[in-house]
Design an enzyme around this catalytic site. Structure first.
Site, PDB file in Angstrom:
ATOM      1  N   HIS A 274       0.821  -1.211   0.000  1.00 51.82           N
ATOM      2  CA  HIS A 274       0.000   0.000   0.000  1.00 51.82           C
ATOM      3  C   HIS A 274       0.850   1.254   0.000  1.00 51.82           C
ATOM      4  O   HIS A 274       0.494   2.255  -0.625  1.00 51.82           O
ATOM      5  CB  HIS A 274      -0.934   0.001   1.208  1.00 51.82           C
ATOM      6  CG  HIS A 274      -2.252  -0.650   0.951  1.00 51.82           C
ATOM      7  ND1 HIS A 274      -3.307   0.003   0.372  1.00 51.82           N
ATOM      8  CD2 HIS A 274      -2.678  -1.910   1.184  1.00 51.82           C
ATOM      9  CE1 HIS A 274      -4.333  -0.814   0.265  1.00 51.82           C
ATOM     10  NE2 HIS A 274      -3.980  -1.995   0.742  1.00 51.82           N
ATOM     11  N   GLU A 342      -4.849  -4.433  12.058  1.00 52.37           N
ATOM     12  CA  GLU A 342      -6.008  -4.123  11.205  1.00 52.37           C
ATOM     13  C   GLU A 342      -6.511  -5.404  10.538  1.00 52.37           C
ATOM     14  O   GLU A 342      -7.679  -5.764  10.648  1.00 52.37           O
ATOM     15  CB  GLU A 342      -5.595  -3.094  10.155  1.00 52.37           C
ATOM     16  CG  GLU A 342      -6.686  -2.749   9.170  1.00 52.37           C
ATOM     17  CD  GLU A 342      -6.179  -1.911   8.008  1.00 52.37           C
ATOM     18  OE1 GLU A 342      -7.015  -1.294   7.320  1.00 52.37           O
ATOM     19  OE2 GLU A 342      -4.960  -1.888   7.762  1.00 52.37           O
ATOM     20  N   HIS A 343      -5.626  -6.088   9.823  1.00 51.10           N
ATOM     21  CA  HIS A 343      -5.943  -7.357   9.166  1.00 51.10           C
ATOM     22  C   HIS A 343      -5.148  -8.471   9.831  1.00 51.10           C
ATOM     23  O   HIS A 343      -3.943  -8.349  10.028  1.00 51.10           O
ATOM     24  CB  HIS A 343      -5.539  -7.334   7.682  1.00 51.10           C
ATOM     25  CG  HIS A 343      -6.158  -6.235   6.882  1.00 51.10           C
ATOM     26  ND1 HIS A 343      -7.375  -6.350   6.252  1.00 51.10           N
ATOM     27  CD2 HIS A 343      -5.700  -4.991   6.582  1.00 51.10           C
ATOM     28  CE1 HIS A 343      -7.643  -5.237   5.603  1.00 51.10           C
ATOM     29  NE2 HIS A 343      -6.647  -4.390   5.785  1.00 51.10           N
ATOM     30  N   HIS A 435     -35.781  17.257  41.324  1.00 49.23           N
ATOM     31  CA  HIS A 435     -36.088  15.907  40.858  1.00 49.23           C
ATOM     32  C   HIS A 435     -37.187  15.292  41.730  1.00 49.23           C
ATOM     33  O   HIS A 435     -38.137  14.674  41.223  1.00 49.23           O
ATOM     34  CB  HIS A 435     -34.848  15.011  40.938  1.00 49.23           C
ATOM     35  CG  HIS A 435     -33.830  15.225  39.866  1.00 49.23           C
ATOM     36  ND1 HIS A 435     -33.238  16.434  39.619  1.00 49.23           N
ATOM     37  CD2 HIS A 435     -33.296  14.350  38.968  1.00 49.23           C
ATOM     38  CE1 HIS A 435     -32.373  16.304  38.629  1.00 49.23           C
ATOM     39  NE2 HIS A 435     -32.393  15.041  38.202  1.00 49.23           N
TER      40      HIS A 435
END
Length: 449
Positions: A274, A342-343, A435
């Protein structure tokens, strides 16, 4: 053996890490490019400021400066004619591959999509649940600096359409001719998005964070990018939701002695090609797999496109890639979980047998017939995955990233009284008198009017 060495390679040796005698893995072995964004932050900040103050003018200037656009007539938005021309430029077999991939990704994310609303009776007469709605606007980032990626277009655009995002757009760097990659245009139209803007890098992130005269402001940005993109997302995280932390590519090939090391090396190359900022490791306890992998890598590189081979060599001979030799499979699995890739591709005799021991990985691909390449393109699960160790806490991009939930509750008159008593006690204990008054007998009196 502690004297495993790599064969001589063009320009450098493959990086070899022998961790068999180590109790802990060195921090440097687990580091990624985006771990230190210092060199990018100042530059990204100045780019962001220019886009914020100058808008389109800054985007056009940066297109010439960073994307090397040579034409003076570039428009920032792709036209319908650009889409039409793209279908004539992309080969029919590639268009068909895009169609098949879109079908798989769409079917996966449609199955993943939650029901629009559900409610369950939590107490008698008290119902609670979730209402799930799409985000109004999302920018899908499609990188281009080191290639063209219609696959990223598919992975980011299809779930946006499936989720029902009102205004999904794509931003992507232009080529030197000032145009969007043809494959990206084809994939976008087939996925259902026709709004594409020509701006990438930190300037693209800034454009959708602030909006310009042409580029719309978006609520969220998704998709992978360079360290410049990651830096810009961090700097602009209070202006735009930065989405899944997806930086430079990374992978681990986990192998035992049942696999041919040359096959493991073949898959090791996938993410390493890549770019030089990628990370990729072959992790194994088999010395024979190490030897086969190291011997085969030069041959694999020689058959590749030279530029991609150079990227792969840079990664695998550098500090963020190579081969890791462990003492056994247990230590190899420990390394995977510490790294949180990642992978992750598992090439062992019984991959399903160790799947339960993998805690940290963006994507897990099982067996020799499930290479990362198929995961990146054809299988359906999203290939935009957490990087930089974020897989310890983050998940792959999904239809959920394009949606947000609102909690919904409804209490009947009959269900109100017992819950009000308990809530009144809680409110008084925590010191919230307002409340408490809201669930006091006063409410019963006011409801009579």
């Amino acid at each position: 053996m502690n004297d495993v060495s790599t064969p001589e390679l063009p320009a450098a040796r493959v990086t070899f890490h022998d961790v068999r005698d180590l109790v802990e893995f060195p921090p440097a072995l687990l580091a990624r490019t985006e771990a230190d964004l210092g060199p990018f932050m100042d530059g990204a900040a100045s780019i962001i400021e220019a886009v914020r103050t100058e808008g389109d003018a800054a985007l056009l200037r940066f297109a010439r400066q960073f994307d090397r656009v040579t034409t003076e007539t570039m428009t920032l938005r792709a036209s319908p004619e650009d889409f039409d021309r793209a279908f004539k430029r992309v080969p029919p077999d590639v268009i068909r591959a895009i169609e098949v991939a879109i079908d798989a990704v769409r079917r996966f994310h449609e199955a993943q999509k939650p029901e629009e609303m559900w409610m369950k009776e939590i107490h008698p007469g008290a119902w609670a649940g979730d209402r799930v709605l799409p985000i109004d606007s999302v920018a899908c980032y499609v990188p281009r600096g080191k290639g063209a990626f219609p696959s990223v277009t598919i992975m980011t655009a299809v779930p946006a359409v499936v989720a029902g995002v009102r205004r999904p757009i794509i931003i992507t760097p232009p080529g030197a001719d000032g145009e969007v990659d043809a494959g990206t245009l084809v994939a976008a139209r087939l996925a259902g998005i026709t709004e594409i803007y020509k701006c990438g890098g930190a300037q693209g992130v800034a454009a959708v964070a602030f909006g310009t005269e042409t580029v719309p402001r978006c609520l969220k940005i998704v998709g992978p990018g360079s360290p410049w993109v990651v830096a810009a997302k961090r700097l602009l995280s209070t202006r735009i939701d930065p989405g899944v932390p997806a930086g430079p590519s990374e992978s681990i090939i986990l192998a035992d002695d049942s696999v041919n090391g040359a096959l493991a090396a073949l898959d090791l190359i996938v993410e390493s090609e890549h770019g030089p900022d990628s990370s990729a490791y072959l992790v194994t306890s088999s010395e024979e797999v190490v030897r086969q992998a190291l011997e085969s890598l030069p041959g694999h590189w020689s058959e590749m496109e030279p530029g991609r081979a150079a990227f792969s060599r840079t990664v695998l001979t550098g500090p963020r890639g190579g081969v890791v030799l462990t003492r056994d499979l247990d230590q190899a699995i420990d390394f995977v979980n510490a790294y949180a890739p990642e992978h992750l591709e598992i090439l062992v005799k019984e991959p399903l047998g160790i799947l339960g021991r993998i805690r940290n990985a963006g994507e897990v691909l099982l067996g020799p017939h499930t290479p990362v390449t198929l995961g990146n393109y054809m299988l359906g699960p999203n290939a935009v995955l957490p990087t930089g160790g974020a897989a310890r806490t983050a998940s792959p991009l999904s239809v959920f990233d394009y949606m947000k939930r609102s909690s919904v509750a409804y209490v009947t008159a009959a269900g109100y009284a017992p819950l009000a008593r308990h809530a009144h006690a809680f409110a008084l204990y925590e010191g919230f008198s307002g409340h408490a008054r809201a669930v006091s007998p006063m409410r019963d009196q006011l409801l009579l009017f």
